[in-house]
Design an enzyme around this catalytic site. Structure first.
Site, mmCIF file in Angstrom:
data_model
loop_
_atom_site.group_PDB
_atom_site.id
_atom_site.type_symbol
_atom_site.label_atom_id
_atom_site.label_comp_id
_atom_site.label_asym_id
_atom_site.label_seq_id
_atom_site.Cartn_x
_atom_site.Cartn_y
_atom_site.Cartn_z
ATOM 1 N N HIS A 35 0.846 -1.260 -0.020
ATOM 2 C CA HIS A 35 0.145 0.071 0.075
ATOM 3 C C HIS A 35 0.953 1.283 0.000
ATOM 4 C CE1 HIS A 35 -2.683 -2.940 2.260
ATOM 5 N NE2 HIS A 35 -3.541 -2.664 1.217
ATOM 6 N N GLU A 146 -0.728 -4.493 -9.103
ATOM 7 C CA GLU A 146 -0.721 -5.455 -10.129
ATOM 8 C C GLU A 146 -0.820 -6.844 -9.228
ATOM 9 O OE1 GLU A 146 2.786 -5.048 -12.256
ATOM 10 O OE2 GLU A 146 2.064 -3.654 -13.552
ATOM 11 N N ASP A 148 -3.302 -7.301 -7.574
ATOM 12 C CA ASP A 148 -4.833 -7.544 -8.015
ATOM 13 C C ASP A 148 -5.076 -7.190 -9.582
ATOM 14 O OD1 ASP A 148 -6.107 -8.208 -5.270
ATOM 15 O OD2 ASP A 148 -4.952 -6.443 -4.900
ATOM 16 N N VAL A 174 4.562 -6.119 -4.342
ATOM 17 C CA VAL A 174 5.697 -6.014 -3.251
ATOM 18 C C VAL A 174 5.491 -7.218 -2.464
ATOM 19 C CG1 VAL A 174 6.528 -4.509 -1.319
ATOM 20 C CG2 VAL A 174 5.486 -3.420 -3.153
ATOM 21 N N ARG A 185 -4.424 -9.861 4.241
ATOM 22 C CA ARG A 185 -4.957 -11.263 4.464
ATOM 23 C C ARG A 185 -3.841 -12.105 5.268
ATOM 24 N NH1 ARG A 185 -8.569 -10.208 0.343
ATOM 25 N NH2 ARG A 185 -10.719 -10.324 0.956
HETATM 26 P P1 AMP Z 1 -6.609 -3.738 -0.703
HETATM 27 O O1 AMP Z 1 -6.295 -2.932 0.516
HETATM 28 O O2 AMP Z 1 -6.156 -5.158 -0.443
HETATM 29 O O3 AMP Z 1 -7.896 -3.619 -1.197
HETATM 30 O O4 AMP Z 1 -5.394 -3.263 -1.524
HETATM 31 C C1 AMP Z 1 -5.547 -1.698 -1.828
HETATM 32 C C2 AMP Z 1 -4.581 -1.590 -3.079
HETATM 33 O O5 AMP Z 1 -3.149 -2.128 -2.835
HETATM 34 C C3 AMP Z 1 -4.884 -2.430 -4.119
HETATM 35 O O6 AMP Z 1 -4.883 -1.498 -5.415
HETATM 36 C C4 AMP Z 1 -4.299 -3.638 -4.255
HETATM 37 O O7 AMP Z 1 -4.000 -4.226 -5.571
HETATM 38 C C5 AMP Z 1 -2.761 -2.874 -3.931
HETATM 39 N N1 AMP Z 1 -1.900 -3.775 -3.045
HETATM 40 C C6 AMP Z 1 -2.325 -5.110 -2.302
HETATM 41 N N2 AMP Z 1 -1.114 -5.707 -2.093
HETATM 42 C C7 AMP Z 1 -0.311 -5.328 -2.785
HETATM 43 C C8 AMP Z 1 1.174 -5.539 -2.896
HETATM 44 N N3 AMP Z 1 1.638 -6.753 -2.391
HETATM 45 N N4 AMP Z 1 1.867 -4.882 -3.756
HETATM 46 C C9 AMP Z 1 1.634 -3.765 -4.274
HETATM 47 N N5 AMP Z 1 0.117 -3.273 -4.286
HETATM 48 C C10 AMP Z 1 -0.499 -4.059 -3.597
#
Ligand code: AMP
Length: 279
Positions: A35, A146, A148, A174, A185
């Site tokens: 994030h 990426e 997701d 990342v 998660r």
């Molecule tokens: P989330 O809080 O899981 O809904 O993710 C919020 C944003 O962070 C989304 O655009 C995800 O694709 C991105 N995101 C989640 N995990 C990663 C990661 N490991 N590396 C880069 N971006 C991420």
């Protein structure tokens, strides 16, 4: 760093910042370095960075997953403060959805394969929340991971279909030192599960490096065998699909941008990951 819960407060802040470019990073909280990397991309490109923290109820197709979604607001705000984020928007569900929600997006194949197939209604929920955020914030740029990949494709389509001028930008996944893709998660994994989950990225990596030796079917079958041999892991799907169309790649000649996509259940926790296959 300003933290606001209402649209009114957020828009008041924007009025004071007229003329500045706005970068938007939507999240569901439980923030990690993935994030933070999005916040950093936004800061490089835009005058002001807005990060939202909202666990969007309508994108969960399983009540348990929604109820158990990690919540770490205090530490999230510390991460964002350290990353010099300008504004954090933490709305309630009532603030986001004051009226009955009824909209059916049509994303065709994008939302009917892989995550779309296995999480019915998920992408419609994502699309509704993103359209709502775009309406409230009207950002110049919005940043998505990426990790997701399919969601990123869907969000680009939301921007196109709804006519917002927001440019949707993707950023690389990342990972932990073990290769495990960072995910909110992961907080729900035991130590043993976390070690087991690192196999997801190493087996994806094996696919990406073995295009010349095997066809897609052989690589997918091998992945499933290896993952499912671990008592902590169960493959939900492994797919090799084209990064532009998300259509399955049957023969390598079908695609010049093949990506391996997977969802794996690690105990009670469902994780997704993907890797681009090297030509
Ligand atoms: P989330 O809080 O899981 O809904 O993710 C919020 C944003 O962070 C989304 O655009 C995800 O694709 C991105 N995101 C989640 N995990 C990663 C990661 N490991 N590396 C880069 N971006 C991420």
């Amino acid at each position: 760093m300003l933290v606001v819960n209402t649209i009114e407060e957020l828009q008041l802040f924007f009025e004071q910042q007229k003329g500045k470019s706005i970068g938007f990073v939507p999240t569901m909280g439980a923030l990690h370095k993935g994030h933070v990397s999005l916040v950093e991309f936004s800061q490089q490109k835009c005058d002001i960075t807005v990060c939202s923290i909202f666990v969007n109820p309508i994108q969960f197709n399983k009540q348990d997953d929604f109820t158990n979604y990690p919540k770490t607001l205090e530490s999230d705000l510390k991460h964002l403060e350290a990353a010099k984020c300008d504004v954090v928007f933490c709305p309630s569900a009532q603030e986001m959805y004051p009226n009955k929600i009824e909209k059916d997006f049509d994303f065709g194949i994008l939302s009917s394969v892989m995550e779309g197939e296995h999480r019915p209604g998920h992408f419609n929920g994502v699309a509704i929340v993103i359209e709502r955020f775009f309406e409230i914030i009207n950002p110049d740029f919005a940043f998505f991971g990426e990790k997701d990949f399919q969601q990123l494709a869907v969000v680009k389509e939301v921007a196109k279909q709804t006519g917002f001028n927001t440019k949707v930008m993707g950023a690389p996944t990342v990972r932990e030192a073990s290769g495990l893709a960072m995910s909110s998660r992961n907080l729900r994994l035991s130590e043993d599960e976390k070690i087991a989950a690192a196999n997801i990225s190493s087996e994806l990596k094996y696919i990406t490096l073995n295009k010349t030796a095997f066809n897609p079917q052989e690589l997918k079958a091998n992945y499933r065998d290896k993952i499912d041999a671990n008592p902590f892991l169960k493959t939900e799907y492994i797919e090799i699909a084209d990064g532009n169309t998300l259509l399955p790649v049957i023969n390598w000649e079908d695609s010049d941008y093949p990506i391996a996509f997977t969802a794996v259940n690690v105990g009670e926790v469902r994780l997704i990951d993907n890797m681009t296959i090297i030509n």
